[in-house]
Design an enzyme around this catalytic site. Sequence first.
Site, mmCIF file in Angstrom:
data_model
loop_
_atom_site.group_PDB
_atom_site.id
_atom_site.type_symbol
_atom_site.label_atom_id
_atom_site.label_comp_id
_atom_site.label_asym_id
_atom_site.label_seq_id
_atom_site.Cartn_x
_atom_site.Cartn_y
_atom_site.Cartn_z
ATOM 1 N N GLY A 77 46.442 11.142 47.957
ATOM 2 C CA GLY A 77 45.260 10.348 48.279
ATOM 3 C C GLY A 77 45.116 9.106 47.431
ATOM 4 O O GLY A 77 46.099 8.493 47.041
ATOM 5 N N SER A 78 43.877 8.755 47.133
ATOM 6 C CA SER A 78 43.561 7.437 46.582
ATOM 7 C C SER A 78 44.083 7.204 45.174
ATOM 8 O O SER A 78 44.410 8.143 44.451
ATOM 9 C CB SER A 78 42.045 7.238 46.583
ATOM 10 O OG SER A 78 41.484 7.670 45.367
ATOM 11 N N ASN A 79 44.144 5.916 44.820
ATOM 12 C CA ASN A 79 44.538 5.520 43.475
ATOM 13 C C ASN A 79 43.498 5.930 42.445
ATOM 14 O O ASN A 79 43.679 5.730 41.267
ATOM 15 C CB ASN A 79 44.721 3.998 43.393
ATOM 16 C CG ASN A 79 45.961 3.534 44.122
ATOM 17 O OD1 ASN A 79 46.528 4.285 44.895
ATOM 18 N ND2 ASN A 79 46.373 2.313 43.858
ATOM 19 N N GLY A 80 42.388 6.495 42.911
ATOM 20 C CA GLY A 80 41.342 6.937 42.005
ATOM 21 C C GLY A 80 41.576 8.363 41.506
ATOM 22 O O GLY A 80 40.717 8.929 40.863
#
Lengths: 422, 422, 137, 137
Positions: free
Chosen positions: C64-67
């Site tokens: 998923g996200s770069n977060g």
Amino acid sequence: MKLTDDEKRLLDGSEGKLKQKAMEFIVKYAQVLGAEELCQVTKATLFCGAHPYLEVFKSEDIDLIISEMCFCSSEKVILDKMACYCQSCVSPMDPEKWAHLGVSEEEYQKNQEFLRRYLAAGVHLTGTCAPYLVGFIPLMGEHFVTSESSVVLILNSLWGACGNGDGIEAGFCAAVCGRTPLWGNHIMSNRKGTHVFKIESRSASVMDWGLLGYTIGRKLPCHAIPVIDGNFSRPDLHKIKACYAAMAETGGPEMCHIVGITPEAMTLDQACGGKPPRDVMPITEEDLDESLADVSAGGRGEIDFISLGCPHYSIEEIRLVADFLDGKRISSQVELQVWTVYGIKAIADLCGYTEKIRRAGGVLLTSSCPVTHGKIPQGARGMAFDSAKQAHSIAPITSAPVYFGSAEDCLKSALSGKWEGR
Amino acid sequence: MKLTDDEKRLLDGSEGKLKQKAMEFIVKYAQVLGAEELCQVTKATLFCGAHPYLEVFKSEDIDLIISEMCFCSSEKVILDKMACYCQSCVSPMDPEKWAHLGVSEEEYQKNQEFLRRYLAAGVHLTGTCAPYLVGFIPLMGEHFVTSESSVVLILNSLWGACGNGDGIEAGFCAAVCGRTPLWGNHIMSNRKGTHVFKIESRSASVMDWGLLGYTIGRKLPCHAIPVIDGNFSRPDLHKIKACYAAMAETGGPEMCHIVGITPEAMTLDQACGGKPPRDVMPITEEDLDESLADVSAGGRGEIDFISLGCPHYSIEEIRLVADFLDGKRISSQVELQVWTVYGIKAIADLCGYTEKIRRAGGVLLTSSCPVTHGKIPQGARGMAFDSAKQAHSIAPITSAPVYFGSAEDCLKSALSGKWEGR
Amino acid sequence: MTRIILQGRGAIKGIAEGRALVCPETIMGWNGIDAKTGLIIEKGHPLEGACIKGAVLILPGSKGSNGWSMHFHAVKIAQVAPAAMVFTKLDSKAAVASVVLDIPVVTDLEEDPFAFIKTGNWVKVDGNEGIVEITER
Amino acid sequence: MTRIILQGRGAIKGIAEGRALVCPETIMGWNGIDAKTGLIIEKGHPLEGACIKGAVLILPGSKGSNGWSMHFHAVKIAQVAPAAMVFTKLDSKAAVASVVLDIPVVTDLEEDPFAFIKTGNWVKVDGNEGIVEITER
Ligand code: F3S
Ligand code: F3S
């Protein structure tokens, strides 16, 4: 010539008079080139606005002017709909600060009238020669047309998109019928390098890259495809656009490989298509100095006009100017213009860069440039530019000495009112 | 680990405490990866603003929050200067229309306070997850960091630039010391395709490409690099961004070759580095339908919230919405948001697109999105999106049915107040 | 009670132990973990509702996200961090999360950890020596 | 009086003749030709000051901006267009200018036109047959 059924319909008028005229032009253009078929154009930047070159056509009827000057049709056709994603290139004025440039209300209204026609047909009013700064992004192998020579070089070379230099009329016709001759840069195998330039000179700054482009353009024969090789330091987009803009000004290339940087030139061998180049030339310090002497008057003369942002500045380039000028005040004799894209200026406004430039006595403008609007001060004592392209194009239309240097040279000159560069 | 003299100076504190902390993080990060050296980062998009995730850190001292949350430093460091070209990613609100979103004055001020810190250090407030729409253009082989997963995919795949998915903290540290581990996608030979997807399904529309990305993300194992091959119709940037955004949402790839379109994949063989892929999978109509059923509630339920523009819309995508809505009026029960970049909205204003959307009852917003601001209507009866990524991320945080369809499906639903898509 | 030892590479130094949470499909960052409680909230995740606090996470990598890392960062600040982590193979997001959490991490194991570790096993992670020690009980 | 015939490819049909203006370095569009008078205004051009009206232009191709054709377009509207053009090789800008001017154009000659044609020669351009006929006098 091989035409698809859709193309035949465009040509026989089934899709309307406008598309027919456009298609007639494109087919004739293809025949002149000896092209055997057409390809599909999906992106266009178009030369919209009340440009001075239109003035030779004496008419008050804007549709008639557009018919003749954009579509080579002496019969009136109505520009109602573009066939692809279209953006406007520079027009002769800033859409808001036109009065600052000495544009009259009448000229402004006329320009607006032209722009509204294009807008209604689906052309975004981006008003820029750096369309890639606001999302004009064709992919590798995607066919585009453009009215700006540096855009041809950038999109072909940097992204592997496909476009020729064409011309204003061919651009409009292609954008309206969605076709252009499958010829030249539209065919991948035609894009191989022919002339290799071995860089032995400096190549650190944006100014160096401007001079590199200027020099390669000077040295390049007609119909050649240059390859930049040798010892250069890795450029970024700012250096590339300075380089390609100058190169397209002094020469005619539409593709310029940079070994290890542009995707069709991961190696020198790939750039040249596995064939030995027709010529290999060094680019030396002396070459760059010679170009500098050619494009810039020497000495420390008075300066009263300075323009930055050719091709239009990115947000980062604007910030560098704003940071330099922050808290300073330019010489009262100097008009300092900084040019960018309308959308990029909005970001500069939000970031406070515009205000920093204004407080120092400069102005951030959009959608045009001095070469395009032509309203450069009469009787100026000296003009300075950080673009070799702009300096080279302005020189013939002014009697004032023209200086070329780095943005910093120009900004220092804006403070002192004297040329502070080399 | 091999560090250059400059890097040693950054690490030993000669360049100040901030750069030292950042460098310590990057070196530790490199050691964890097993990287042997660092590379120079020249472009960054950063996750700036008063984001909800920061709320776990209980402090009124913004510098303390930034020190801990961006630089993993419990000691206070002052963010004074970035080392490279930096832009902000989305923040939790529109910089002008924040009240419309239900953001309080206090929240707005807090966000502004954060943004001002970053701005002062040299971060352009572009506020977008589609930075390439406003000139964020790294070249092939240029090293970047970014806080947005679809940006990693786009810049690596489309332009041959080099970036990893990293994380928020690694991005800030890299942008401040100008270094990141030379590892993963920063090394060209690591970027070869491992899993080939043979497209046998539809691939004509933006929606099709969103479903393609969603499907590939679902099917892809960890640490794999997908290659899109087979029978697909040529995508443009709009399709690519829908595809990559969805793919990064359901899977973890940071590079995705598209044979004949992306520059490291002119052939399937080149994409895979001359090696046989680990797996070859077909993507069929049924796969796409399965994904659609997964991401979108079926039926014709009531809709009261619709958001378009994930990733942020280009000027062309905005125009399509404006043209569709021109002269129409959306259902009074529907809140229709269209999201874009601040600078692109300025162009939309100039072109009259913003006004056309407003007159129809919608609103053009910037610098955020529903997933990011989280202010989605409580008790909504149904929500619709034209982005598979957005639909997939919103679903877990609402009890309302979530629909995914084309922009046109969403716009038709805005008019009727009922889901008009599949 | 059997004891199994897997050899890998120590990515973050230190020694810690705890109850294993085995996630062959990894966890999402965004909407995967509740930052304040450390509960796994990813819809349909086999361990939905489990708490990562003090646990040893066994993961193939990130998704998923770069977060991804920032959600673990929040978990750390809220003092509901796991005790240690074991990755089949590190990707950049997993590596950043490791640095941020600064807890013992072992990766690149000679054998597949998913074949040996079950949720609930007691696992000791030695980041100094790159050793994962599993006690089944 | 000698007569030389060069064979090439007719790009635009029609027959016209006139005095040759030979430009081995071609002409710039922008700042190259004055649209109203047809005078060559390019600084330092060997033919600076010459008028293209009714002439036969001998050019290797185009150079400079994408506006090349538009300057010839303006020249045509102002009725100071050349009578015909001969190109060594066509590039896209030169081809567009040819279509815009719609005057006889021959290109791809079997021999180098610059070796045979001097400024002032009388030249007949036959775009139907692709023939350039040079009369020295
Ligand atoms: S149009 Fe643009 S490229 Fe330069 S000469 Fe004017 S700023
Ligand atoms: S940040 Fe952008 S990519 Fe989508 S989820 Fe929000 S619009």
